[in-house]
Design a protein around this motif. Structure first.
Motif: not given
Length: 289
Positions: A3, A35, A59
């Motif tokens: 992320i 992510c 996210l």
């Protein structure tokens, strides 16, 4: 891709604001995890959070606050307990979501990434005028005039609204309109009495633009009713062709989040799935029977 790498690419995409204080950044979560998917949404509502969870995305990149406090801190800092806030944060934490707010950088981007998206998905970008006569605004001039009712319908359909409020004659034909800033006092231009006794603020600048530059319709974010809206109402009573469309702040910017999903796909090179999540109209309408 972690992320944090997504966030690094996002920040590299935007202009560097240096040491300027912004509301942007990670609001919740650990950015050092992989992510699993990105959701772009205007606001991290409970509904949006639940939909992101159902997609398996961890996210959320959002434009507006997570909390109900203007500074959008990552913790509740009012002097009372808020169960609604606590339950919302518990949901975020239980599913290890990361929420990143991208507000000031989106607006600082050249061109402004929110209103580029709004104009793109309204199909109005070709009509954006090169010279912006309205302060803190984006002026559109249609090749052929449209009725105010037709413009209202276009906005409701393309943004996904339940209805909207407007001031003006619905059958009036509009050729030149402007998205403008918030109309509340001290927005953009401070209220000021000059040495010569004249008064200036954002409202007076907008009224001047409408009077001198042929702006027939404005679409603001937040509104008050005692300045520009009262001017437009009185102008209509005198037979003049002026209007204000008031979709509301969040509807006003919704398509900017859709546009963000497009450029997020580009900067992540397709390495993670990116989904635009429409927040949905905050308002419902009951008409008089």
């Amino acid at each position: 891709m972690k992320i944090q790498e997504v966030i690094d690419r996002l920040m590299a995409y935007h202009p560097d604001l240096g040491d300027a204080e912004t509301c942007d950044g990670i609001k919740f979560g650990d950015a050092q995890v992989a992510c699993t998917g990105i959701v772009s949404a205007l606001i991290p509502t409970v509904e949006v959070i639940k939909q992101a969870i159902s997609l398996g995305a961890n996210l959320l990149i959002v434009h507006e606050p997570t909390s109900y406090l203007t500074p959008d801190w990552s913790e509740w800092r009012a002097d009372f307990d808020c169960q609604v806030y606590d339950e919302k944060i518990a949901l975020i934490q239980a599913h290890q979501l990361v929420i990143f707010r991208d507000h000031d950088h989106m607006h600082a981007h050249q061109p402004d990434q929110i209103f580029t998206g709004v104009l793109t998905y309204l199909d109005w970008l070709p009509y954006l005028t090169a010279t912006q006569t309205v302060p803190f605004g984006f002026t559109v001039e249609f090749p052929e005039s449209k009725t105010l009712h037709a413009i209202n319908q276009e906005l409701m359909t393309k943004i996904g609204m339940n209805g909207l409020r407007y001031v003006g004659n619905g059958q009036a034909r509009i050729k030149k309109l402007a998205f403008v800033g918030h109309l509340f006092p001290d927005a953009f231009i401070p209220q000021q009495e000059k040495e010569d006794g004249t008064w200036t603020d954002y409202a007076t600048e907008l009224i001047k633009s409408m009077a001198q530059d042929g702006i027939e319709c404005i679409i603001p974010g937040e509104v008050v009713e005692w300045t520009v809206l009262s001017y437009i109402r009185d102008a209509n009573a005198q037979g003049k062709n002026l209007a204000c469309i008031n979709p509301g702040h969040f509807n006003w910017e919704e398509l900017g989040a859709k546009y963000a999903a497009a450029w997020l796909k580009e900067i992540t090179d397709g390495q993670v799935p990116v989904t635009y999540m429409a927040t949905g109209d905050l308002w419902q309408y009951q008409l008089k029977q």
